[in-house]
Enzyme design. Structure first.
Site, short mmCIF file in Angstrom:
data_model
loop_
_atom_site.label_atom_id
_atom_site.label_comp_id
_atom_site.label_asym_id
_atom_site.label_seq_id
_atom_site.Cartn_x
_atom_site.Cartn_y
_atom_site.Cartn_z
N TRP A 126 0.92 -0.75 -0.08
CA TRP A 126 -0.05 -0.08 0.23
C TRP A 126 1.16 1.02 0.44
CZ3 TRP A 126 -5.01 1.90 0.32
CH2 TRP A 126 -5.05 3.04 0.13
N ASP A 129 -0.21 9.20 0.87
CA ASP A 129 0.03 10.65 0.19
C ASP A 129 1.34 10.69 -0.55
OD1 ASP A 129 -2.32 10.06 1.85
OD2 ASP A 129 -1.64 11.69 3.52
N TRP A 153 -4.10 -0.30 3.80
CA TRP A 153 -3.97 1.35 4.79
C TRP A 153 -3.23 0.42 6.07
CZ3 TRP A 153 -4.61 3.77 9.36
CH2 TRP A 153 -4.51 4.94 9.33
N TRP A 188 2.94 10.06 9.98
CA TRP A 188 1.73 10.13 8.64
C TRP A 188 2.05 11.66 8.11
CZ3 TRP A 188 -3.75 10.07 11.54
CH2 TRP A 188 -3.71 8.92 11.75
N THR A 189 1.50 11.89 7.30
CA THR A 189 2.39 12.93 6.03
C THR A 189 2.72 13.97 6.73
OG1 THR A 189 0.58 12.19 4.48
CG2 THR A 189 0.97 14.94 4.33
N ARG A 252 -3.12 17.87 11.54
CA ARG A 252 -2.48 16.95 11.24
C ARG A 252 -2.14 17.47 9.22
NH1 ARG A 252 -6.56 13.83 11.04
NH2 ARG A 252 -8.37 13.81 8.21
N ASP A 340 -11.93 16.13 3.38
CA ASP A 340 -11.40 14.72 4.33
C ASP A 340 -13.01 14.02 4.20
OD1 ASP A 340 -10.75 12.37 5.58
OD2 ASP A 340 -11.02 13.36 7.34
N1 DQQ Z 1 -3.19 11.09 4.83
C1 DQQ Z 1 -2.78 10.84 6.02
C2 DQQ Z 1 -2.61 11.55 6.87
C3 DQQ Z 1 -3.22 12.60 5.73
C4 DQQ Z 1 -4.37 11.48 5.43
C5 DQQ Z 1 -2.19 9.12 6.84
C6 DQQ Z 1 -4.13 11.72 3.57
O1 DQQ Z 1 -1.95 12.48 7.34
O2 DQQ Z 1 -4.47 13.39 6.67
O3 DQQ Z 1 -2.30 7.70 5.79
O4 DQQ Z 1 -4.02 10.82 2.76
#
Ligand code: DQQ
Length: 646
Positions: A126, A129, A153, A188-189, A252, A340
């Protein structure tokens, strides 16, 4: 501060990474591509005969439409893992049909054909972002959200790859893994900021031990390493925690920082308050301590959580991209939020006030989340960076899957990154940006075929003899014949607005290209224009992609989408299309609107994939000129670290 930008490469061999030459890396066709005449008149004549028999197919072959299945919960009420853990629905549960069959009867050959040849994707598992894209000592670096263990994910780490040209990529070891209390549930991102001396700072979101979203700092352990193989997480992480009034799982994706007139750096973090999407602004001087500004950069009611915000300047009077801190009289700022609730990237163009840290859209009715999308198909969580070599701004974006989790497990992988796109301000309309694949993609072009002034009569389809149609770059121009005389008599069809199934015939279209179609048209993906006459007699144009017939597999999403598009006086209808197996990226009117189609053909694959022109208008003929290049495969392999010293 060390001046890393001027450090020389420690190992000259790294400048000559042993790429295979493309001809060797490419295994199909086995023989050199044959030359084709530039004007294929005979093909056109044959087409006229063929089209008569196919008109009926286009018009009448309307398979039963599959309603888009719920993208939030499966029929057992189970949430996809991403949603349950506080991010968007990134894997789709497999629906269970009434007869208990959940998936098409895929063969291995069908599944392996779906994998792309020149888009970036990991070897397996997988990806989501793009993270922290940057340029450093001769290499473009791409990091990405990656699950090293599975095709769904979870266990999110930072994958890492490098390229010298944004097309051919070498995989490197994982850059960061979830191993600290402040990121144990996921690295994360995040984004990279390059300080004036070349020092690199990465800010990323950690999902901590208690599922609280916090922002963390990381930096290269050795700035002199062109490959940036090792990363150090700041010992006093986290550097930002959710402020008062912000949900612990609504905080985030820090942006690239930019420096303001007071010499302080600014960083934005996405969030929401109730259903209002917001961009929180922080100031920092050292990247370790941060001060929250007492107002947001911008907010839009009813848009929900803003993920992966991007904020950058565009020049209104030059064709260069701008470094992120640039402000000035001929500069506007783009604000993008990944919404989102809709899993779509929305942007707006506006004015940034660097003293007060506010941003105002040029047109409030087209604000972030309610106006323009980067892409009307499948592109999410995008992130741009400034390329100092070519002085351009480049956009990366995640092409998410629209099949099911079970299908992803069967493939062994999920998601690809879009071909990087150059972003410019559209000074002709003044209302949108332009996106185009980076020019380096042209290095993959092999043989080309050109068709000029092909007449596509109302209600016809014209096959194009181009051989293999699975890896293509094409540019097409369409002109409506006699639009002025027809306009006067056409019935107003203002009741049929927006994008429609391609076989629905209206006065001025749809007309365009049917991509990834098999000979019997049991599968096809029309990419088309449709012109509509407004009540005031003016024409407006829609640019659309119809995935309703892209695949015989019932479980994948079958839908039609697109957008109204500005076509200015004197302009033809133009589209550039990249086809790479199961991905089609379409850029209309120089990139004013873009649609990425995620399709899963079962018949229109390998040698059976064809390309057609079509015109389903009832009252207008269209002429088309089109140039089609076959594209080579990119070289995307593990970096031969054992063969180079670093
Ligand atoms: N993907 C990340 C987050 C973000 C989201 C987690 C957006 O940080 O908000 O994998 O696809």
């Amino acid at each position: 501060m060390a001046d890393y930008a001027s450090s020389s490469h420690p190992d000259p061999d790294l400048n000559n990474v042993p790429y295979s030459i493309l001809a060797e890396a490419y295994d199909s066709p086995a023989t050199p591509p044959r030359e084709r005449p530039l004007k294929v008149l005979t093909a056109v004549v044959a087409s006229v005969v063929f089209l008569v028999s196919l008109v009926g197919l286009v018009v009448n072959l309307v398979p039963e439409k599959t309603a888009p299945h719920s993208r939030v919960r499966d029929e057992r009420g189970v949430l996809p893992r991403g949603v349950a853990e506080g991010v968007s629905a990134k894997s789709y549960p497999t629906p269970i049909s009434s007869d208990g069959v959940s998936s098409y009867n895929w063969t291995n050959a069908m599944l392996s054909w779906q994998r792309t040849a020149y888009h970036f994707q990991p070897e397996k598992n997988w990806m989501n972002d793009p993270n922290g894209p940057l340029y450093h000592m001769g290499w473009y670096h791409l990091f990405y959200q990656y699950n090293p263990d599975s095709a769904t994910w979870g266990n999110i780490t930072w994958g890492h790859a490098v390229s010298v040209d944004l097309i051919h990529w070498l995989y490197l070891p994982l850059a960061m893994v979830p191993d600290q209390h402040y990121d144990r549930k996921g690295v994360w991102t995040g984004s990279a900021t390059i300080l004036p001396g070349g020092e690199i700072k990465i800010l990323y979101t950690g999902d901590d031990d208690n599922s609280i979203q916090v922002q963390n700092l990381a930096y290269p352990s050795n700035h002199s390493d062109p490959l940036l193989l090792n990363w150090t997480k700041y010992e006093a992480n986290p550097v930002m925690v959710p402020p008062e009034g912000i949900g612990l799982s609504d905080f985030r994706d820090p942006t690239t920082a930019w420096v303001g007139p007071d010499g302080e750096w600014r960083v934005i973090v996405g969030s929401k308050i109730n259903t209002t999407g917001i961009a929180l602004v922080y100031h920092t001087t050292n990247f370790t301590s941060y001060e929250l500004v007492d107002h947001v950069l911008h907010s839009v009611a009813m848009t929900g959580m803003w993920e992966c915000i991007d904020f950058y300047p565009v020049s209104t009077n030059s064709s260069f991209g701008l470094e992120t801190s640039m402000v000035g009289p001929d500069v506007k700022h783009v604000l993008k939020a990944s919404i989102d609730d809709l899993t779509k990237d929305y942007y707006a163009i506006g004015t940034y006030d660097p003293v007060n840290d506010t941003w105002t859209p040029d047109d409030a009715s087209m604000d972030v989340g309610i106006g323009l999308k980067y892409d009307y198909g499948w592109l999410y969580a995008s992130k741009s960076f400034y390329d100092p070599v070519e002085k351009r701004r480049i956009l990366w974006g995640w092409i998410n899957e629209t099949d099911t989790e079970d299908d992803d497990f069967a493939k062994g992988w999920a998601s690809v990154q879009a071909v990087p796109r150059e972003i410019l301000y559209d000074d002709k309309t003044g209302t949108n940006i332009l996106q185009q694949p980076v020019k380096e993609i042209e290095s993959l072009r092999l043989n080309s075929t050109e068709f000029e002034d092909i007449l596509i009569e109302a209600g016809s389809i014209v096959p194009l003899d181009i051989g293999m149609a699975t890896q293509l770059d094409m540019f097409a121009e369409f002109e409506i014949q006699g639009i002025d005389s027809f306009k006067a008599t056409a019935a107003t069809e203002s009741n049929i607005t927006e994008c429609i199934y391609a076989e629905t015939r209206t006065s001025y279209g749809p007309f365009g290209l049917a991509v990834l179609a098999d000979g019997s048209l049991s599968e096809l993906t029309p990419i088309y224009f449709r012109v509509v006459e407004n009540d005031d007699g003016r024409l407006k144009t829609y640019f659309c992609a119809d995935e309703s017939r892209s695949s015989l597999a019932p479980e994948v999403l079958h839908t039609v989408y697109g957008s109204e598009i500005p076509v200015l006086d004197g302009e033809k209808y133009t589209v550039r299309i990249l086809v790479d197996h199961s991905i089609i990226e379409s850029f209309a009117q120089g990139g004013r609107r873009v649609i990425t189609s995620r399709v899963y053909p079962t018949q229109a694959i390998y040698g059976a994939a064809r390309l057609f022109l079509f015109n389903n208008a009832t009252g207008i003929n269209v002429t088309a000129s089109i140039k089609v290049w076959e594209l080579n495969s990119a070289f995307i392999r593990p970096f031969p670290l054992d063969q180079v010293e670093h």
